[in-house]
Design a protein around this motif. Sequence first.
Motif, mmCIF file in Angstrom:
data_model
loop_
_atom_site.group_PDB
_atom_site.id
_atom_site.type_symbol
_atom_site.label_atom_id
_atom_site.label_comp_id
_atom_site.label_asym_id
_atom_site.label_seq_id
_atom_site.Cartn_x
_atom_site.Cartn_y
_atom_site.Cartn_z
ATOM 1 N N THR A 45 0.611 -1.255 0.053
ATOM 2 C CA THR A 45 0.133 -0.030 0.042
ATOM 3 C C THR A 45 0.952 1.324 -0.094
ATOM 4 O O THR A 45 2.119 1.214 0.156
ATOM 5 N N GLY A 63 3.093 1.996 -3.550
ATOM 6 C CA GLY A 63 2.014 0.827 -3.197
ATOM 7 C C GLY A 63 1.396 0.751 -4.489
ATOM 8 O O GLY A 63 0.793 1.044 -5.359
ATOM 9 N N MET A 65 -1.850 -0.225 -3.616
ATOM 10 C CA MET A 65 -3.027 0.357 -3.112
ATOM 11 C C MET A 65 -3.067 1.775 -2.836
ATOM 12 O O MET A 65 -1.841 1.948 -2.127
ATOM 13 N N GLY A 69 -7.265 2.426 0.491
ATOM 14 C CA GLY A 69 -7.430 1.233 0.080
ATOM 15 C C GLY A 69 -7.952 1.102 -1.522
ATOM 16 O O GLY A 69 -8.660 -0.125 -1.956
#
Length: 88
Positions: A45, A63, A65, A69
Amino acid sequence: LLTEYNVGCCLGYVGHDVATAAAFIFRTVSELNDHLDIYSYWTFTDVFEEGGLPREEFKNVYGAMSVGGIPKPAFRAFELLHALLHRR
């Protein structure tokens, strides 16, 4: 072992959050798979100790994500590779 690889070398590199990251992963996996036992994408992430906590989504951080998220193209590439590996 290759313990950390990514599409770009630096925070803020524009390739982290776009479709070219997925293309990089597909090519890298196909090229490394016969040469390495373990290779790990850096990082899962956009939240990690060295980079701190991003204040916005999609700020070209490493990341797969975003901070909230949201799956980025890198995440989707690994998702597709996983599905291909486990198809029946």
